[in-house]
Scaffold this active site. Structure first.
Site, PDB file in Angstrom:
ATOM      1  N   ASP A  90       0.865  -1.159   0.000  1.00 29.26           N
ATOM      2  CA  ASP A  90       0.000   0.000   0.000  1.00 29.26           C
ATOM      3  C   ASP A  90       0.910   1.219   0.000  1.00 29.26           C
ATOM      4  O   ASP A  90       2.087   1.138   0.342  1.00 29.26           O
ATOM      5  CB  ASP A  90      -0.923  -0.018   1.225  1.00 29.26           C
ATOM      6  N   ASP A 263      -8.153  -7.341   1.281  1.00 30.05           N
ATOM      7  CA  ASP A 263      -7.153  -7.440   2.350  1.00 30.05           C
ATOM      8  C   ASP A 263      -7.778  -6.937   3.637  1.00 30.05           C
ATOM      9  O   ASP A 263      -8.630  -6.020   3.594  1.00 30.05           O
ATOM     10  CB  ASP A 263      -5.904  -6.601   2.024  1.00 30.05           C
ATOM     11  N   CYS A 301     -12.286 -27.779   8.974  1.00 25.60           N
ATOM     12  CA  CYS A 301     -11.062 -27.067   8.588  1.00 25.60           C
ATOM     13  C   CYS A 301      -9.873 -28.024   8.570  1.00 25.60           C
ATOM     14  O   CYS A 301      -9.766 -28.914   9.410  1.00 25.60           O
ATOM     15  CB  CYS A 301     -10.794 -25.925   9.564  1.00 25.60           C
ATOM     16  N   CYS A 303      -6.610 -26.915   8.676  1.00 26.25           N
ATOM     17  CA  CYS A 303      -5.385 -26.233   9.104  1.00 26.25           C
ATOM     18  C   CYS A 303      -4.707 -27.023  10.216  1.00 26.25           C
ATOM     19  O   CYS A 303      -5.295 -27.916  10.833  1.00 26.25           O
ATOM     20  CB  CYS A 303      -5.707 -24.812   9.574  1.00 26.25           C
ATOM     21  N   CYS A 306      -6.564 -27.161  13.556  1.00 24.35           N
ATOM     22  CA  CYS A 306      -7.769 -27.999  13.570  1.00 24.35           C
ATOM     23  C   CYS A 306      -7.436 -29.478  13.430  1.00 24.35           C
ATOM     24  O   CYS A 306      -8.208 -30.337  13.850  1.00 24.35           O
ATOM     25  CB  CYS A 306      -8.723 -27.568  12.460  1.00 24.35           C
ATOM     26  N   HIS A 332      -5.375 -20.332  11.816  1.00 27.53           N
ATOM     27  CA  HIS A 332      -6.692 -20.900  11.498  1.00 27.53           C
ATOM     28  C   HIS A 332      -7.575 -19.871  10.790  1.00 27.53           C
ATOM     29  O   HIS A 332      -8.232 -20.167   9.789  1.00 27.53           O
ATOM     30  CB  HIS A 332      -7.411 -21.375  12.768  1.00 27.53           C
TER      31      HIS A 332
HETATM   32  C1  LIG Z   1      -9.603  -1.123   7.089  1.00 27.99           C
HETATM   33  N1  LIG Z   1     -10.284  -0.252   6.171  1.00 27.99           N
HETATM   34  C2  LIG Z   1      -9.594   0.311   5.154  1.00 27.99           C
HETATM   35  N2  LIG Z   1      -8.294   0.061   4.881  1.00 27.99           N
HETATM   36  C3  LIG Z   1      -7.987   0.849   3.822  1.00 27.99           C
HETATM   37  C4  LIG Z   1      -6.763   1.018   3.175  1.00 27.99           C
HETATM   38  C5  LIG Z   1      -5.558   0.193   3.611  1.00 27.99           C
HETATM   39  C6  LIG Z   1      -5.684  -1.215   3.067  1.00 27.99           C
HETATM   40  N3  LIG Z   1      -4.836  -2.151   3.819  1.00 27.99           N
HETATM   41  C7  LIG Z   1      -3.415  -1.940   3.592  1.00 27.99           C
HETATM   42  C8  LIG Z   1      -2.579  -2.887   4.416  1.00 27.99           C
HETATM   43  C9  LIG Z   1      -2.686  -2.597   5.902  1.00 27.99           C
HETATM   44  C10 LIG Z   1      -1.275  -2.561   6.412  1.00 27.99           C
HETATM   45  C11 LIG Z   1      -0.393  -3.069   5.318  1.00 27.99           C
HETATM   46  C12 LIG Z   1      -1.125  -2.792   4.043  1.00 27.99           C
HETATM   47  C13 LIG Z   1      -6.695   1.980   2.125  1.00 27.99           C
HETATM   48  N4  LIG Z   1      -5.499   2.205   1.492  1.00 27.99           N
HETATM   49  C14 LIG Z   1      -5.402   3.191   0.564  1.00 27.99           C
HETATM   50  N5  LIG Z   1      -4.227   3.461  -0.028  1.00 27.99           N
HETATM   51  N6  LIG Z   1      -6.492   3.931   0.182  1.00 27.99           N
HETATM   52  C15 LIG Z   1      -7.724   3.721   0.723  1.00 27.99           C
HETATM   53  O1  LIG Z   1      -8.696   4.420   0.347  1.00 27.99           O
HETATM   54  C16 LIG Z   1      -7.858   2.722   1.763  1.00 27.99           C
HETATM   55  C17 LIG Z   1      -9.071   2.508   2.412  1.00 27.99           C
HETATM   56  C18 LIG Z   1      -9.133   1.577   3.453  1.00 27.99           C
HETATM   57  N7  LIG Z   1     -10.127   1.209   4.293  1.00 27.99           N
END
Ligand SMILES: CNc1nc2c(CCNCC3CCCC3)c3nc(N)[nH]c(=O)c3cc2[nH]1
Length: 369
Positions: A90, A263, A301, A303, A306, A332
């Site tokens: 990200d 994710d 499961c 894993c 389990c 898990h």
């Molecule tokens: C939990 N909700 C949420 N997460 C968002 C995330 C993060 C996604 N998860 C990244 C991982 C977490 C740590 C390592 C990489 C978002 N990231 C970006 N760049 N833009 C969003 O609008 C954006 C929007 C999001 N909404």
């Protein structure tokens, strides 16, 4: 490279293969989060054994510590972490937003205070791409702003327009051809602002598109409406990545709406807190009932936890504050989500996704009021 081929369709749900420099992956897929270059407590071999495909790491955290140079000295994230990849990083945009007061956003970029030592740190579209190129992920994310929730319409609109200008700067600066940069559609929960972001973002024709700005506190209905609207308007021949989502029901719903990649820290975080995911809902392993339960977390499961442990043993480990407990519950829960999307892919191939999803939801929510 980055070839995305749909292999089956069931309603708006679809299965596909996606070619990355470090492996061809199957979608729909859940991507474990490894913020600091590790999925907390889980080894690379365990990740591979449970069916993990792409693992996430974070520009913000790795920029602050240990720094992109050290990761680059290992040839990138696979050499540093011993997980062969593929990796997705990200861009740091979200983490800066979630740091709240500790940041200043301008057209140029964002200045924030390190959560580690309070030092001043600067991220811009160019710096974010530079760091992600050094980290060497296969998929990198555009440097965007994820507006806080709630936020004024005017703020969301100005923010999405800046995010598009930042996207152009990311693509201009990008120099590596072996990394796919995914653009991120914003616009909050407003259909017209989502449309404005789509209209401005689609012409960049990036190898994949993310739906950003959601799972930030808006209600489920608002989130699903925004996902429904946006996913339907993203090109069908490119991967759609719903950022930060989600809980099991969010994956099942997102897949129905045509989302391919997800994710979330939920499975690992809730596992560390002693909760186990099953088709009958979430089990609180901290409570007293599991202590006398000689059955596995989930008999269906496959894993390691389990196959080897009773709920009673795991409940004992939790009470004894043994480190095997959070490890096994995280393992898990990750396997549960990987199995969930494996079953979703099978249902799509049999063109019975809707039936499967309804059946899954009836059981999953039976225990809940
Ligand atoms: C939990 N909700 C949420 N997460 C968002 C995330 C993060 C996604 N998860 C990244 C991982 C977490 C740590 C390592 C990489 C978002 N990231 C970006 N760049 N833009 C969003 O609008 C954006 C929007 C999001 N909404």
């Amino acid at each position: 490279m980055f070839d995305f081929q749909i292999t089956a369709q069931s309603g708006r749900a679809r299965t596909a293969t996606f070619v990355t420099p470090r492996g061809t992956v199957q979608t729909p897929m859940f991507m474990p989060v490894g913020t600091q270059g590790t999925v907390k407590g889980i080894s690379p071999q365990e990740l591979t054994d449970i069916g993990s495909q792409i693992v996430l790491a974070n520009t913000y955290h790795l920029l602050l510590r240990p720094g992109p140079e050290l990761v680059a000295a290992h040839g990138g994230l696979p050499g540093f972490t011993a997980y062969p990849g593929p990796f997705l990083t990200d861009s740091g945009g979200f983490q800066v937003m979630s740091l709240g007061h500790m940041r200043r956003i301008t057209e140029e970029g964002v200045t924030f205070k390190s959560h580690l030592d309070g030092s001043s740190v600067y991220l811009s579209p160019e710096r974010s791409v530079e760091v992600q190129q050094a980290l060497g992920a296969d998929i990198i994310m555009a440097f965007d702003e994820c507006p806080p929730y709630p936020a004024e319409r005017e703020y969301i609109q100005a923010s999405l327009e800046r995010t598009v200008r930042w996207l152009e700067r990311c693509l201009t600066f990008k120099s590596r051809e072996d990394q796919a940069l995914f653009s991120i559609v914003q616009g909050g929960v407003h259909a017209d602002l989502r449309q404005q972001s789509l209209d401005a973002t689609l012409p960049f024709a990036t190898p994949g598109f993310a739906i950003g700005g959601l799972a930030v506190g808006e209600g489920k209905t608002e989130m699903y409406e925004a996902v429904d609207y946006t996913a339907a308007r993203l090109p069908s021949g490119k991967p759609r990545y719903l950022m930060g989502v989600g809980h099991p029901e969010d994956l099942v719903a997102g897949i129905a709406l045509g989302v391919d990649m997800f994710d979330c820290v939920y499975p690992t975080r809730t596992g560390r807190f002693g909760y186990a995911l099953t088709d009958d809902g979430r089990v609180n392993m901290n409570s007293s009932a599991p202590r006398s339960d000689l059955g596995p977390i989930d008999p269906e499961c496959d894993c390691y936890a389990c196959r080897h442990y009773t709920r009673a043993y795991l409940a004992h480990l939790i009470r004894a504050e043994e480190m095997l407990a959070p490890r096994m519950l995280s393992l898990h829960n990750l396997r549960y989500l990987h199995r969930l999307v494996e079953r979703a892919r099978a249902a799509i191939r049999e063109d019975r996704y809707a039936e499967w999803a309804i059946c899954w939801a009836e059981r999953y929510f039976k225990g809940k009021n």
